[in-house]
Design a protein around this motif. Structure first.
Motif, PDB file in Angstrom:
ATOM      1  N   LEU A  33      36.888  38.609  35.456  1.00 42.70           N
ATOM      2  CA  LEU A  33      37.387  38.302  36.808  1.00 42.70           C
ATOM      3  C   LEU A  33      39.112  38.253  36.625  1.00 42.70           C
ATOM      4  CD1 LEU A  33      37.469  38.093  39.740  1.00 42.70           C
ATOM      5  CD2 LEU A  33      37.258  35.534  39.391  1.00 42.70           C
ATOM      6  N   ASP A  34      39.533  37.705  35.704  1.00 46.16           N
ATOM      7  CA  ASP A  34      41.018  37.688  35.644  1.00 46.16           C
ATOM      8  C   ASP A  34      41.648  38.867  35.104  1.00 46.16           C
ATOM      9  OD1 ASP A  34      41.020  35.022  36.425  1.00 46.16           O
ATOM     10  OD2 ASP A  34      40.675  34.303  34.279  1.00 46.16           O
ATOM     11  N   ALA A  35      40.949  39.678  34.193  1.00 40.61           N
ATOM     12  CA  ALA A  35      41.413  40.948  34.007  1.00 40.61           C
ATOM     13  C   ALA A  35      41.061  41.933  34.826  1.00 40.61           C
ATOM     14  CB  ALA A  35      40.445  41.087  32.574  1.00 40.61           C
ATOM     15  N   ARG A  36      40.260  41.657  35.408  1.00 38.62           N
ATOM     16  CA  ARG A  36      40.092  42.887  36.580  1.00 38.62           C
ATOM     17  C   ARG A  36      41.249  42.749  37.795  1.00 38.62           C
ATOM     18  NH1 ARG A  36      34.037  43.330  38.653  1.00 38.62           N
ATOM     19  NH2 ARG A  36      35.109  45.162  39.860  1.00 38.62           N
ATOM     20  N   LEU A  37      41.477  41.278  38.076  1.00 41.25           N
ATOM     21  CA  LEU A  37      42.484  41.251  38.908  1.00 41.25           C
ATOM     22  C   LEU A  37      43.838  41.365  38.447  1.00 41.25           C
ATOM     23  CD1 LEU A  37      41.110  37.770  40.338  1.00 41.25           C
ATOM     24  CD2 LEU A  37      40.788  39.975  41.527  1.00 41.25           C
TER      25      LEU A  37
ATOM     26  N   ALA B 117      44.813  43.592  36.151  1.00 43.23           N
ATOM     27  CA  ALA B 117      44.615  44.897  36.340  1.00 43.23           C
ATOM     28  C   ALA B 117      44.947  45.595  37.704  1.00 43.23           C
ATOM     29  CB  ALA B 117      43.575  45.666  35.439  1.00 43.23           C
ATOM     30  N   SER B 118      44.215  45.434  38.568  1.00 44.41           N
ATOM     31  CA  SER B 118      44.485  45.762  39.960  1.00 44.41           C
ATOM     32  C   SER B 118      45.743  45.306  40.569  1.00 44.41           C
ATOM     33  CB  SER B 118      43.331  45.220  40.967  1.00 44.41           C
ATOM     34  OG  SER B 118      43.466  45.735  42.310  1.00 44.41           O
TER      35      SER B 118
ATOM     36  N   LYS C 154      48.553  47.279  38.983  1.00 43.64           N
ATOM     37  CA  LYS C 154      48.560  48.813  39.349  1.00 43.64           C
ATOM     38  C   LYS C 154      49.175  49.140  40.751  1.00 43.64           C
ATOM     39  CE  LYS C 154      44.703  50.979  38.507  1.00 43.64           C
ATOM     40  NZ  LYS C 154      43.397  51.552  38.383  1.00 43.64           N
ATOM     41  N   LEU C 155      49.277  47.861  41.444  1.00 42.62           N
ATOM     42  CA  LEU C 155      49.916  47.952  42.631  1.00 42.62           C
ATOM     43  C   LEU C 155      51.263  47.432  42.719  1.00 42.62           C
ATOM     44  CD1 LEU C 155      46.823  46.968  45.311  1.00 42.62           C
ATOM     45  CD2 LEU C 155      47.707  49.252  44.792  1.00 42.62           C
ATOM     46  N   GLY C 156      51.807  46.786  41.666  1.00 42.49           N
ATOM     47  CA  GLY C 156      52.970  46.130  41.349  1.00 42.49           C
ATOM     48  C   GLY C 156      53.048  44.854  41.889  1.00 42.49           C
ATOM     49  N   PHE C 157      52.091  44.107  41.676  1.00 36.41           N
ATOM     50  CA  PHE C 157      51.862  42.810  42.049  1.00 36.41           C
ATOM     51  C   PHE C 157      51.765  41.907  40.663  1.00 36.41           C
ATOM     52  CE2 PHE C 157      50.957  44.334  46.340  1.00 36.41           C
ATOM     53  CZ  PHE C 157      51.253  43.304  46.899  1.00 36.41           C
ATOM     54  N   HIS C 158      52.164  40.392  40.855  1.00 38.02           N
ATOM     55  CA  HIS C 158      51.832  39.572  39.631  1.00 38.02           C
ATOM     56  C   HIS C 158      50.854  38.611  39.888  1.00 38.02           C
ATOM     57  CE1 HIS C 158      55.949  40.330  37.846  1.00 38.02           C
ATOM     58  NE2 HIS C 158      56.550  40.403  38.972  1.00 38.02           N
TER      59      HIS C 158
ATOM     60  N   GLY D  52      47.827  44.814  52.013  1.00 38.21           N
ATOM     61  CA  GLY D  52      46.225  44.771  52.803  1.00 38.21           C
ATOM     62  C   GLY D  52      45.650  45.731  51.778  1.00 38.21           C
ATOM     63  N   LYS D  53      45.891  46.567  50.860  1.00 46.07           N
ATOM     64  CA  LYS D  53      45.442  47.309  50.072  1.00 46.07           C
ATOM     65  C   LYS D  53      44.875  46.432  48.635  1.00 46.07           C
ATOM     66  CE  LYS D  53      46.464  51.368  48.986  1.00 46.07           C
ATOM     67  NZ  LYS D  53      47.227  52.526  48.450  1.00 46.07           N
ATOM     68  N   LEU D  54      45.984  45.315  48.392  1.00 51.45           N
ATOM     69  CA  LEU D  54      45.563  44.450  47.233  1.00 51.45           C
ATOM     70  C   LEU D  54      44.483  43.606  47.844  1.00 51.45           C
ATOM     71  CD1 LEU D  54      46.431  42.981  44.635  1.00 51.45           C
ATOM     72  CD2 LEU D  54      47.908  41.786  46.032  1.00 51.45           C
ATOM     73  N   LEU D  55      44.649  43.093  49.077  1.00 52.75           N
ATOM     74  CA  LEU D  55      43.515  41.766  49.613  1.00 52.75           C
ATOM     75  C   LEU D  55      42.056  42.423  49.583  1.00 52.75           C
ATOM     76  CD1 LEU D  55      45.755  40.357  52.529  1.00 52.75           C
ATOM     77  CD2 LEU D  55      44.961  39.354  50.503  1.00 52.75           C
ATOM     78  N   TRP D  56      42.129  43.839  50.012  1.00 49.10           N
ATOM     79  CA  TRP D  56      40.836  44.405  49.964  1.00 49.10           C
ATOM     80  C   TRP D  56      40.079  44.537  48.712  1.00 49.10           C
ATOM     81  CZ3 TRP D  56      38.614  48.878  48.144  1.00 49.10           C
ATOM     82  CH2 TRP D  56      37.288  49.488  48.595  1.00 49.10           C
ATOM     83  N   ARG D  57      41.139  45.048  47.679  1.00 49.20           N
ATOM     84  CA  ARG D  57      40.654  45.100  46.366  1.00 49.20           C
ATOM     85  C   ARG D  57      40.267  43.815  45.566  1.00 49.20           C
ATOM     86  NH1 ARG D  57      44.314  49.583  43.201  1.00 49.20           N
ATOM     87  NH2 ARG D  57      43.984  51.130  44.535  1.00 49.20           N
ATOM     88  N   VAL D  58      41.130  42.797  45.737  1.00 44.74           N
ATOM     89  CA  VAL D  58      40.748  41.476  45.394  1.00 44.74           C
ATOM     90  C   VAL D  58      39.286  40.950  45.970  1.00 44.74           C
ATOM     91  CG1 VAL D  58      41.346  39.141  45.539  1.00 44.74           C
ATOM     92  CG2 VAL D  58      43.128  40.728  44.864  1.00 44.74           C
ATOM     93  N   LYS D  59      39.198  41.084  47.227  1.00 42.81           N
ATOM     94  CA  LYS D  59      37.883  40.724  47.791  1.00 42.81           C
ATOM     95  C   LYS D  59      36.552  41.370  47.256  1.00 42.81           C
ATOM     96  CE  LYS D  59      39.979  39.004  52.197  1.00 42.81           C
ATOM     97  NZ  LYS D  59      40.140  39.202  53.371  1.00 42.81           N
TER      98      LYS D  59
END
Length: 663
Positions: free
Chosen positions: A331-335, A337-338, A341-345, A366-373
């Motif tokens: 989970l940590d690796a996927r979050l 990486a995602s 990719k969007l420029g977030f820490h 908004g895109k980040l929140l959708w991917r995280v969920k």
């Protein structure tokens, strides 16, 4: 001179008539005479070659015995009905013997299997409860994977118990899964949340905590976790978790709903399987680290703990945080990486997920929140819908309680309230004050002062000195007056430590000794050993034992009831007159040694008195009671003058009383 008699045979003078006849019937008269002559030394007994006469005598005895046996068989065959009856009895006796042999053979087989199972039960764990015992037969770990991770090599339950420093029975007791139990390995209580509500804590009891500390320090702590994780790791804290988000344009905080209860036993067992452990060891480790949600009920005065679901990670066990860190590596690796990719820490502290980005990437929130969920849902977890926070630059941005707008700092409003409560406590005392819902004001203020010192040492040290001075001045006067459930648990623990001073250890000593596989204190609890199975006895054996006991009891009773020999008269037992002093007093006769003449004279007088009472018309009460005593004396052959006189006096008094009442 007559030679000595042989000790191997018994002389005829020592035999009874029946034994002598039985000896003659068993051989012959000539053989008995020969044996006696040999015993007395009139016939050579130990000669190298037997004489012809002795051979003939013994041969004649054998032939007579065989002839007698044939005669008995012939007499039995002559009578057809008797012969059939004897044959039937022989068949029935042989059938009973065969059945008895079969029963004993089957009982011995069952006993052998029970012993084998008992021995295996002492060495292995083959069953630990319904629904959780699958895979216990596989007991071969991946030695290369364990060596690669520097983990202890454990193949089966015996290795695990030995490494923990406990007995196999104790490991079985700790890992056993029960739907309904009368004991619990956890102490459950609630604490108040800062945001409101209650947090349910399941603190393990010392026996289970010892095993969990061993698992934590010898297995879990040796495994690497994702670099974005900052919770429950040495050298990391809420400060290191908040540092990557300082001075960002947008900060996002998410919370995983029911984080620990969402991780079941199967996922925990999978973690240990991935480390290289066998299915048996992985199942036992998962059982030690999980518990089922439990309701405490009371029935007929007894407390029971009833499970109401599958086993999950308990919030309060020392192994739960590190297990979540290992479980969430993907989970940590996927979050991470995602987010990258969007420029977030991205960082995570337990169940708190934090993301941040600069102004050039904040539009992708908004895109980040959708991917995280989506990622969280695919990992079997859920984002809490009420704890989602998106904080922009113009707002106060905080991560795990630390303000991160420009630097790592504290919330001004909270710090202002802290100073106000501390000032009131210094002026008027801590009575009646609270801090964040905690009535133990001094303890709560000390905790927040330490929190300030951890964030800013120069700023927090003065507050910490003021709180220490307040504690030295007022002591425990600010403690809670009505304890909550957690305080009741701590008070009970303190009372137990006072009652058992040998269990008081230095801070950290319990964990250190548990991780080393040593008992924290000498008098450590040990489970009772199961008794070895006992060979089952057949009905014939039980009947024989019962008959033997009955005969032994009958013999003991006969020996106890046997009359003692009568005492010998003093005159006959006395020594000769030449050795006895002339002034010696005569010895009193023993009780019960009265002469027959005196006995019958006493009984005659008593009977005459009864007859005289009847003919003279005395009261019937007198002669009935006295006559009963006389009859009793005649039956027991004793004079009984004492009972006669007592009964006579009592009967006379009773007769007079009856006469007075009738008048």
């Amino acid at each position: 001179m007559q030679p000595p008699a042989s000790s191997s045979s018994v002389p005829d003078s020592a035999l009874t008539r029946e034994q002598l006849y039985e000896r003659l019937r068993g051989s012959s008269k000539q053989e008995v005479i020969l044996e006696e002559m040999q015993r007395l030394g009139f016939w050579p007994q130990d000669a190298a070659q037997p004489t012809v006469e002795s051979q003939l005598i013994r041969r004649e005895s054998e032939l007579q015995a065989a002839l007698g046996k044939l005669g008995e068989e012939l007499r039995g065959i002559a009578d057809r009905d008797k012969a059939l009856k004897m044959m039937r009895q022989e068949r029935m006796a042989k059938a009973r013997e065969r059945r008895e042999e079969t029963r004993q053979r089957l009982a011995q087989g069952r006993h052998a299997r029970a012993l084998a199972w008992h021995d295996r039960h002492q060495r292995e764990l083959l069953y630990v409860g319904d629904g959780v015992s699958g895979g216990l037969n596989e007991a071969q770990s991946d030695s290369q994977a364990l060596a690669r991770n520097a983990l202890p090599a454990l193949n089966h339950a015996g290795d695990l118990a030995t490494a923990m420093g406990i007995a196999l029975g104790e490991l079985r007791f700790l890992a056993w899964h029960r739907e309904v139990a009368s004991v619990s390995h956890y102490q459950r209580f609630t604490i108040a949340k800062k945001s409101g509500g209650e947090r349910h804590i399941s603190a393990p009891m010392p026996r289970l905590k010892r095993a969990q500390y061993w698992v934590l320090d010898n297995i879990l702590a040796k495994m690497p976790v994702h670099e974005a994780v900052h919770g429950f790791l040495p050298g990391r804290s809420i400060l290191t978790n908040a540092a990557p988000h300082v001075g960002q344009d947008v900060v996002i905080n998410l919370d995983l709903k029911d984080f620990f209860p969402s991780i079941g036993m199967r996922r925990v067992r999978g973690v240990f399987r991935q480390l290289g452990y066998s299915s048996q060891v992985a199942s036992l480790l998962a059982l030690v680290c999980t518990e089922a949600p439990t309701d405490e009920v009371q029935l007929d005065g007894q407390h029971y703990f009833v499970a109401r679901g599958e086993r999950v990670l308990p919030q309060g066990a020392p192994t739960s945080p590190m297990l979540t860190n290992l479980l969430c590596r993907r989970l940590d690796a996927r979050l991470a990486a995602s987010a990258a990719k969007l420029g977030f820490h991205y960082t995570r502290y337990a169940d708190d997920l934090s993301f941040s980005a600069g102004p050039e990437h904040s539009r992708d929130t908004g895109k980040l929140l959708w991917r995280v969920k989506q990622i969280v849902a695919s990992e079997g977890l859920t984002v809490h819908p009420d704890k989602q926070q998106v904080m922009r630059k113009h707002q106060q941005q905080h991560v795990t309680g630390i303000v991160v707008n420009d630097k790592l700092s504290l919330d001004r409003d909270t710090l202002r309230r802290f100073r106000a409560v501390l000032h009131q406590a210094e002026r008027h005392g801590p009575q009646g004050l609270q801090w964040n819902g905690n009535s133990d004001v001094i303890g709560a203020l000390r905790g927040y002062a330490n929190f300030i010192t951890m964030t800013d040492a120069a700023r927090g040290e003065p507050y910490l000195r003021r709180v220490r001075a307040l504690a030295a001045k007022h002591g425990n006067s600010g403690a809670v007056t009505k304890p909550v459930v957690a305080s009741e648990a701590s008070l009970l623990q303190q009372q137990q430590q006072q009652q058992q001073p040998h269990r008081q250890l230095a801070p950290g000593q319990f964990r250190k000794q548990s991780a080393a596989g040593q008992a924290p204190w000498p008098a450590w609890w040990q489970p009772a050993q199961a008794p070895a199975p006992v060979l089952e006895k057949t009905a014939e054996q039980l009947a024989g034992e019962k008959k033997a006991r009955r005969e032994a009891e009958r013999a003991q009773a006969a020996a106890a009831n046997a009359p003692a020999p009568r005492a010998v008269a003093a005159a006959s037992a006395a020594p000769s007159s030449s050795s006895t002093p002339t002034n010696a007093e005569p010895t009193a006769p023993a009780r019960g040694s009265e002469s027959p003449f005196a006995l019958w004279a006493s009984l005659t007088l008593q009977s005459a008195y009864v007859l005289m009472s009847i003919f003279t018309g005395r009261s019937a009460v007198v002669w009935l009671l006295v006559g009963a005593v006389v009859v009793s004396n005649i039956i027991k052959r004793r004079s009984g003058w004492m009972w006669f006189l007592i009964t006579l006096i009592a009967a006379s008094g009773l007769s007079g009383l009856v006469r007075n009442l009738s008048q």
